[in-house]
Design a protein around this motif. Structure first.
Motif, PDB file in Angstrom:
ATOM      1  N   VAL A 137     -13.662  58.211   2.273  1.00  8.67           N
ATOM      2  CA  VAL A 137     -12.525  58.750   1.386  1.00  8.67           C
ATOM      3  C   VAL A 137     -12.015  57.540   0.257  1.00  8.67           C
ATOM      4  N   VAL A 138     -12.815  57.233  -0.458  1.00 15.28           N
ATOM      5  CA  VAL A 138     -12.499  56.276  -1.551  1.00 15.28           C
ATOM      6  C   VAL A 138     -12.468  57.005  -3.081  1.00 15.28           C
ATOM      7  N   THR A 139     -11.496  56.615  -3.682  1.00 15.75           N
ATOM      8  CA  THR A 139     -11.764  56.941  -5.117  1.00 15.75           C
ATOM      9  C   THR A 139     -11.591  55.923  -6.059  1.00 15.75           C
ATOM     10  N   PHE A 140     -12.511  56.239  -7.123  1.00 16.73           N
ATOM     11  CA  PHE A 140     -12.406  55.009  -8.401  1.00 16.73           C
ATOM     12  C   PHE A 140     -11.966  55.814  -9.679  1.00 16.73           C
ATOM     13  N   ARG A 141     -10.751  55.662 -10.202  1.00  7.87           N
ATOM     14  CA  ARG A 141     -10.518  56.479 -11.262  1.00  7.87           C
ATOM     15  C   ARG A 141     -10.238  55.549 -12.406  1.00  7.87           C
ATOM     16  N   ASP A 142     -10.962  55.771 -13.606  1.00  2.43           N
ATOM     17  CA  ASP A 142     -10.716  55.043 -14.757  1.00  2.43           C
ATOM     18  C   ASP A 142     -10.832  53.362 -14.509  1.00  2.43           C
ATOM     19  N   CYS A 143     -11.864  53.070 -13.970  1.00  6.43           N
ATOM     20  CA  CYS A 143     -12.174  51.659 -13.379  1.00  6.43           C
ATOM     21  C   CYS A 143     -13.369  51.323 -14.195  1.00  6.43           C
ATOM     22  N   ASN A 144     -13.397  49.739 -14.569  1.00 11.74           N
ATOM     23  CA  ASN A 144     -14.501  49.282 -15.187  1.00 11.74           C
ATOM     24  C   ASN A 144     -15.423  48.709 -14.210  1.00 11.74           C
ATOM     25  N   LEU A 145     -16.538  49.231 -13.640  1.00 11.90           N
ATOM     26  CA  LEU A 145     -17.477  48.822 -12.719  1.00 11.90           C
ATOM     27  C   LEU A 145     -18.733  48.400 -13.166  1.00 11.90           C
ATOM     28  N   ALA A 146     -18.678  47.913 -14.346  1.00 12.11           N
ATOM     29  CA  ALA A 146     -19.948  47.609 -15.013  1.00 12.11           C
ATOM     30  C   ALA A 146     -20.793  46.396 -14.319  1.00 12.11           C
ATOM     31  N   GLY A 147     -22.182  46.686 -13.870  1.00 10.46           N
ATOM     32  CA  GLY A 147     -22.629  45.512 -13.264  1.00 10.46           C
ATOM     33  C   GLY A 147     -22.171  45.509 -11.679  1.00 10.46           C
ATOM     34  N   ALA A 148     -21.533  46.519 -11.274  1.00  9.37           N
ATOM     35  CA  ALA A 148     -21.148  46.407  -9.613  1.00  9.37           C
ATOM     36  C   ALA A 148     -22.338  46.696  -9.017  1.00  9.37           C
ATOM     37  N   PHE A 150     -23.839  48.028  -5.658  1.00 11.63           N
ATOM     38  CA  PHE A 150     -23.783  48.949  -4.373  1.00 11.63           C
ATOM     39  C   PHE A 150     -24.945  49.025  -3.470  1.00 11.63           C
ATOM     40  N   THR A 151     -25.925  47.995  -3.783  1.00 11.74           N
ATOM     41  CA  THR A 151     -26.961  48.062  -2.716  1.00 11.74           C
ATOM     42  C   THR A 151     -26.741  48.149  -1.381  1.00 11.74           C
ATOM     43  N   GLU A 152     -27.712  49.198  -0.782  1.00 14.38           N
ATOM     44  CA  GLU A 152     -27.461  49.597   0.630  1.00 14.38           C
ATOM     45  C   GLU A 152     -26.061  49.994   1.182  1.00 14.38           C
ATOM     46  N   ALA A 153     -24.985  50.293   0.111  1.00 21.31           N
ATOM     47  CA  ALA A 153     -23.855  50.807   0.434  1.00 21.31           C
ATOM     48  C   ALA A 153     -23.926  52.259   1.073  1.00 21.31           C
ATOM     49  N   ASP A 154     -22.839  52.562   1.827  1.00 18.96           N
ATOM     50  CA  ASP A 154     -22.922  53.966   2.136  1.00 18.96           C
ATOM     51  C   ASP A 154     -21.401  54.477   1.408  1.00 18.96           C
ATOM     52  N   LEU A 155     -22.107  55.279   0.318  1.00 20.66           N
ATOM     53  CA  LEU A 155     -21.044  55.830  -0.542  1.00 20.66           C
ATOM     54  C   LEU A 155     -20.844  57.476  -0.346  1.00 20.66           C
ATOM     55  N   ARG A 156     -21.047  57.869   0.749  1.00 18.91           N
ATOM     56  CA  ARG A 156     -20.957  59.362   0.956  1.00 18.91           C
ATOM     57  C   ARG A 156     -19.548  59.786   1.132  1.00 18.91           C
ATOM     58  N   GLY A 157     -18.495  58.834   1.083  1.00 21.90           N
ATOM     59  CA  GLY A 157     -17.228  59.277   1.145  1.00 21.90           C
ATOM     60  C   GLY A 157     -16.678  58.631  -0.294  1.00 21.90           C
ATOM     61  N   ALA A 158     -17.619  58.468  -1.377  1.00 20.13           N
ATOM     62  CA  ALA A 158     -16.765  57.752  -2.364  1.00 20.13           C
ATOM     63  C   ALA A 158     -16.919  58.876  -3.750  1.00 20.13           C
ATOM     64  N   SER A 159     -15.716  58.850  -4.548  1.00 22.84           N
ATOM     65  CA  SER A 159     -15.937  59.524  -5.796  1.00 22.84           C
ATOM     66  C   SER A 159     -15.399  58.762  -7.089  1.00 22.84           C
ATOM     67  N   PHE A 160     -16.146  59.045  -7.976  1.00 22.94           N
ATOM     68  CA  PHE A 160     -16.039  58.084  -9.380  1.00 22.94           C
ATOM     69  C   PHE A 160     -15.707  58.917 -10.265  1.00 22.94           C
ATOM     70  N   THR A 161     -14.501  58.816 -11.056  1.00 28.47           N
ATOM     71  CA  THR A 161     -14.003  59.680 -12.172  1.00 28.47           C
ATOM     72  C   THR A 161     -13.509  58.724 -13.428  1.00 28.47           C
ATOM     73  N   GLY A 162     -14.032  58.923 -14.610  1.00 26.39           N
ATOM     74  CA  GLY A 162     -13.886  58.206 -15.657  1.00 26.39           C
ATOM     75  C   GLY A 162     -14.081  57.020 -15.637  1.00 26.39           C
ATOM     76  N   CYS A 163     -15.427  56.379 -14.872  1.00 20.73           N
ATOM     77  CA  CYS A 163     -15.583  54.935 -14.614  1.00 20.73           C
ATOM     78  C   CYS A 163     -16.634  54.453 -15.539  1.00 20.73           C
ATOM     79  N   ASP A 164     -16.620  53.205 -15.927  1.00 15.86           N
ATOM     80  CA  ASP A 164     -17.758  52.560 -16.573  1.00 15.86           C
ATOM     81  C   ASP A 164     -18.752  51.944 -15.496  1.00 15.86           C
ATOM     82  N   LEU A 165     -19.612  52.593 -15.176  1.00 15.21           N
ATOM     83  CA  LEU A 165     -20.763  52.014 -14.438  1.00 15.21           C
ATOM     84  C   LEU A 165     -22.104  51.456 -14.922  1.00 15.21           C
ATOM     85  N   THR A 166     -22.002  51.095 -16.058  1.00 15.40           N
ATOM     86  CA  THR A 166     -23.283  50.516 -16.950  1.00 15.40           C
ATOM     87  C   THR A 166     -23.734  49.569 -16.173  1.00 15.40           C
ATOM     88  N   GLY A 167     -24.990  49.723 -15.934  1.00 12.02           N
ATOM     89  CA  GLY A 167     -25.814  48.765 -15.296  1.00 12.02           C
ATOM     90  C   GLY A 167     -25.508  48.452 -13.700  1.00 12.02           C
TER      91      GLY A 167
END
Length: 224
Positions: A137-148, A150-167
């Motif tokens: 239960v983690v939310t990322f809203r309007d965040c710059n996550l370029a180049g982040a 997440f290798t082998e992370a458990d993202l089943r409880g995550a949500s991303f809204t309006g985020c820059d995930l470039t690369g």
């Protein structure tokens, strides 16, 4: 990997209406120290080193934690606002009921961490390291996550809204139930790990190009 993430928005931190200003004892961080109901307003903790410290029901505003090394740190029922977390090393961090708003966290290393009921909003978190971390239960809203990463992370409880995930990298991540809406997804890695992810229709076009590249398909827009 049979865990079923809890649904719903992150629970709010249970912080007191009034906090005591940090004094010398709270500013000189030590190993295994527990700090309770303290306000770190305009505090400079840059470069601090302390292992297994616990911040319980604390507030951080314009706090400097750049370059600090806090392995095993725990933040419980905390609010972090417009603070500098850039290049903070916090491996195996545990965050429970925490909000982070308007923070700079470029280069943050939080690999193998556990994040439960955490909300990131308007944060600059590019080049961050979330490898092997678990998001419940983690939310990322309007965040710059370029180049982040997440290798082998458990993202089943995550949500991303309006985020820059470039690369951003998602190699071998667990993605079933992770949600993406109005995100920049160009150049992401590990697209074959996205099985079960929930993607808004607005993001499908960019994602289709990523899939094509991963499969070695050449997209030719020229006229025949």
């Amino acid at each position: 990997m049979n865990r079923r993430p809890r649904s719903g928005p992150p629970r709010e931190p249970r912080t007191p209406a009034e906090l005591q200003a940090a004094g010398e004892l709270q500013l000189e961080l030590e190993h295994e120290q527990t700090v309770e109901t303290t306000a770190y307003d305009d505090a400079d903790l840059a470069g601090a080193e302390a292992e297994a410290i616990v911040f319980d029901r604390c507030g951080f505003r314009r706090t400097g934690l750049a370059g600090a090394h806090l392995p095993g740190v725990r933040f419980v029922d905390c609010r972090v606002e417009v603070s500098d977390l850039s290049n903070l090393r916090a491996e195996k961090a545990r965050l429970e009921r925490v909000t982070l708003t308007g923070c700079r966290a470029t280069g943050l290393a939080a690999y193998d961490g556990l994040f439960s009921d955490v909300a990131f909003a308007d944060c600059k978190a590019d080049l961050t390291n979330w490898r092997f971390a678990r998001f419940d239960v983690v939310t990322f809203r309007d965040c710059n996550l370029a180049g982040a990463d997440f290798t082998e992370a458990d993202l089943r409880g995550a949500s991303f809204t309006g985020c820059d995930l470039t690369g951003a990298q998602f190699h071998r991540a667990t993605m079933a139930g992770a949600r993406f809406r109005r995100c920049e997804l160009s150049g992401i890695g590990g697209i074959t790990s996205w099985e079960g992810a929930v993607v808004h229709p607005e993001d499908l076009l960019e994602l289709s190009y990523v899939f094509a590249r991963a499969l070695g398909i050449v997209v030719d827009a020229g006229d025949r």
